[in-house]
Design a protein around this motif. Sequence first.
Motif, PDB file in Angstrom:
ATOM      1  N   LYS A   1       0.844  -1.211   0.000  1.00 26.99           N
ATOM      2  CA  LYS A   1       0.000   0.000   0.000  1.00 26.99           C
ATOM      3  C   LYS A   1       0.868   1.245   0.000  1.00 26.99           C
ATOM      4  O   LYS A   1       0.595   2.217  -0.713  1.00 26.99           O
ATOM      5  N   LEU A   2       1.945   1.210   0.803  1.00 26.16           N
ATOM      6  CA  LEU A   2       2.850   2.360   0.870  1.00 26.16           C
ATOM      7  C   LEU A   2       3.522   2.587  -0.472  1.00 26.16           C
ATOM      8  O   LEU A   2       3.606   3.720  -0.957  1.00 26.16           O
ATOM      9  N   ALA A   3       3.977   1.484  -1.088  1.00 28.05           N
ATOM     10  CA  ALA A   3       4.642   1.601  -2.394  1.00 28.05           C
ATOM     11  C   ALA A   3       3.681   2.164  -3.442  1.00 28.05           C
ATOM     12  O   ALA A   3       4.047   3.017  -4.248  1.00 28.05           O
ATOM     13  N   ALA A   4       2.435   1.682  -3.414  1.00 26.87           N
ATOM     14  CA  ALA A   4       1.442   2.160  -4.379  1.00 26.87           C
ATOM     15  C   ALA A   4       1.169   3.647  -4.172  1.00 26.87           C
ATOM     16  O   ALA A   4       1.035   4.411  -5.129  1.00 26.87           O
ATOM     17  N   SER A   5       1.086   4.070  -2.913  1.00 28.89           N
ATOM     18  CA  SER A   5       0.826   5.489  -2.624  1.00 28.89           C
ATOM     19  C   SER A   5       1.982   6.354  -3.119  1.00 28.89           C
ATOM     20  O   SER A   5       1.763   7.422  -3.707  1.00 28.89           O
ATOM     21  N   ILE A   6       3.225   5.893  -2.864  1.00 31.42           N
ATOM     22  CA  ILE A   6       4.396   6.659  -3.335  1.00 31.42           C
ATOM     23  C   ILE A   6       4.352   6.783  -4.854  1.00 31.42           C
ATOM     24  O   ILE A   6       4.580   7.860  -5.422  1.00 31.42           O
ATOM     25  N   LEU A   7       4.028   5.665  -5.512  1.00 33.59           N
ATOM     26  CA  LEU A   7       3.957   5.685  -6.977  1.00 33.59           C
ATOM     27  C   LEU A   7       2.899   6.669  -7.453  1.00 33.59           C
ATOM     28  O   LEU A   7       3.105   7.399  -8.415  1.00 33.59           O
ATOM     29  N   MET A   8       1.757   6.692  -6.754  1.00 36.68           N
ATOM     30  CA  MET A   8       0.664   7.597  -7.151  1.00 36.68           C
ATOM     31  C   MET A   8       1.116   9.044  -7.062  1.00 36.68           C
ATOM     32  O   MET A   8       0.878   9.842  -7.970  1.00 36.68           O
ATOM     33  N   TYR A   9       1.777   9.393  -5.959  1.00 33.24           N
ATOM     34  CA  TYR A   9       2.209  10.784  -5.801  1.00 33.24           C
ATOM     35  C   TYR A   9       3.313  11.157  -6.787  1.00 33.24           C
ATOM     36  O   TYR A   9       3.354  12.282  -7.300  1.00 33.24           O
TER      37      TYR A   9
ATOM     38  N   LEU B   1       3.160  14.073  -9.547  1.00 39.97           N
ATOM     39  CA  LEU B   1       4.271  15.022  -9.696  1.00 39.97           C
ATOM     40  C   LEU B   1       4.761  15.049 -11.141  1.00 39.97           C
ATOM     41  O   LEU B   1       5.026  16.112 -11.713  1.00 39.97           O
ATOM     42  N   PHE B   2       4.838  13.861 -11.750  1.00 36.44           N
ATOM     43  CA  PHE B   2       5.322  13.781 -13.128  1.00 36.44           C
ATOM     44  C   PHE B   2       4.387  14.528 -14.079  1.00 36.44           C
ATOM     45  O   PHE B   2       4.830  15.242 -14.980  1.00 36.44           O
ATOM     46  N   VAL B   3       3.088  14.351 -13.879  1.00 32.68           N
ATOM     47  CA  VAL B   3       2.124  15.036 -14.758  1.00 32.68           C
ATOM     48  C   VAL B   3       2.232  16.554 -14.570  1.00 32.68           C
ATOM     49  O   VAL B   3       2.207  17.319 -15.538  1.00 32.68           O
ATOM     50  N   VAL B   4       2.395  16.991 -13.323  1.00 33.25           N
ATOM     51  CA  VAL B   4       2.548  18.435 -13.043  1.00 33.25           C
ATOM     52  C   VAL B   4       3.819  18.966 -13.719  1.00 33.25           C
ATOM     53  O   VAL B   4       3.798  20.022 -14.351  1.00 33.25           O
ATOM     54  N   VAL B   5       4.921  18.209 -13.593  1.00 29.97           N
ATOM     55  CA  VAL B   5       6.190  18.621 -14.232  1.00 29.97           C
ATOM     56  C   VAL B   5       6.002  18.693 -15.743  1.00 29.97           C
ATOM     57  O   VAL B   5       6.444  19.637 -16.404  1.00 29.97           O
ATOM     58  N   GLY B   6       5.327  17.697 -16.298  1.00 28.52           N
ATOM     59  CA  GLY B   6       5.091  17.679 -17.745  1.00 28.52           C
ATOM     60  C   GLY B   6       4.293  18.886 -18.205  1.00 28.52           C
ATOM     61  O   GLY B   6       4.623  19.511 -19.221  1.00 28.52           O
ATOM     62  N   ILE B   7       3.256  19.224 -17.458  1.00 24.70           N
ATOM     63  CA  ILE B   7       2.439  20.390 -17.814  1.00 24.70           C
ATOM     64  C   ILE B   7       3.277  21.658 -17.690  1.00 24.70           C
ATOM     65  O   ILE B   7       3.194  22.567 -18.536  1.00 24.70           O
ATOM     66  N   ALA B   8       4.115  21.733 -16.656  1.00 24.35           N
ATOM     67  CA  ALA B   8       4.980  22.912 -16.477  1.00 24.35           C
ATOM     68  C   ALA B   8       5.955  23.039 -17.644  1.00 24.35           C
ATOM     69  O   ALA B   8       6.186  24.146 -18.149  1.00 24.35           O
TER      70      ALA B   8
END
Lengths: 140, 262
Positions: A107-115, A119-126
Amino acid sequence: MSVIETLLQDADILGVIAISLIAIGFLLIFILAIFIHILHPLLSRRLDSLLFNPQWFSIGEVAMLSLWPLSLFKTSHYIFLITFPNYARRKRFKGLQENLPIEPPLKLAASILMYLHILFVVVGIAVFIFGTIIYTTEAF
Amino acid sequence: MLDVPTQCYASGIEKWHTPTLNINKAELKPLQQYYNSATRQEQASLTDLAPVMLAAGTTSLASIKTTFQSNTVYLTELVQHYNDFKANTITKGQYDYRRKKVINQLDEKLGPLRYALNKSQTSREILRVSRKRGRRPTGNITRQIARMNKLSKLAHSGGILLAGVGLGLACHDIAHADSALQKNHILVESLGGVFGGVVFGGAVALTLALIATPVGWVAALMIGAGGVAVSYATGAIFKSIYDTNMMQVDLAQISGVSHLCR
């Protein structure tokens, strides 16, 4: 001339920001690719029998998302459910009452991956925004 | 001593062949005809779009092919058990038990794909032995075998080849570029296209999870088209960033791409 020297001497502030974001983006692509390919079989094995059926996915989605690479979209749905269970259970997984058979480290690994994904999508949009500014400045 | 340009070397270097689309003509003839008559720009777009188009319908079947082909053996086994029962080699109880076991094994092996094959019906409903007079008793099962094999054949060709063709086109262009600047432009645009495509894919995954709308074939095609547009735009943006900030840097040389693609 090396990349760093060029950035320090010739690039303007917008260019430095854009190039830094691109570098971060490619690093995130590398990390996410490894992460999701490790989590994908682990989550599929545990959750497919419970969730991957016409109750939560349409017949077309079941056919399309059955196998790699489109099955990574299915895994992203699972990761979203693990990270944001209340929201996901109101949307796609309506009426899902059972607890997910997922161990806490997973669950922790999945949550880290989600965040990291967000972050990646935000960086891409930026990158897209800064790049568009540079593109229009150069064009005009 | 004069530097000899690489073009003057004796041919020990393999002649580059422009990648051609080599797919099963019977199934995808219109696509092949269109690709072969398209301009270079259209071919480049098609190699980005077609894998997703085909992924929506048949590219994923490239892996389903293996699954279906390896599972027709269970259907053949069902037919064999029925023939044994009719020849009085086994009792009805034995036949019912074996039939139930094979169908359970098939369901387990197919997994979620059984929904794609059977839609809302269960495997038991599909795989009935017909008792109608004049019809072959195992017609339903034979039809299912034929259906699985047909789906497998469709999967044989496909968009996975096209992903390789897209990369080949970029490498070919770099190899035939006139100057280092042109090589760098092509490389930077290709990297931009990859970056844009991956960001778009990530954004789509997030959006689908947020809005939870089922995605059908048409929506998948539109998503694919959007991905191509974003990739193209990001390629142009990356080129612009390179021109304004990093023109002195020979990225193709530093990354080794100019040695790889020559």
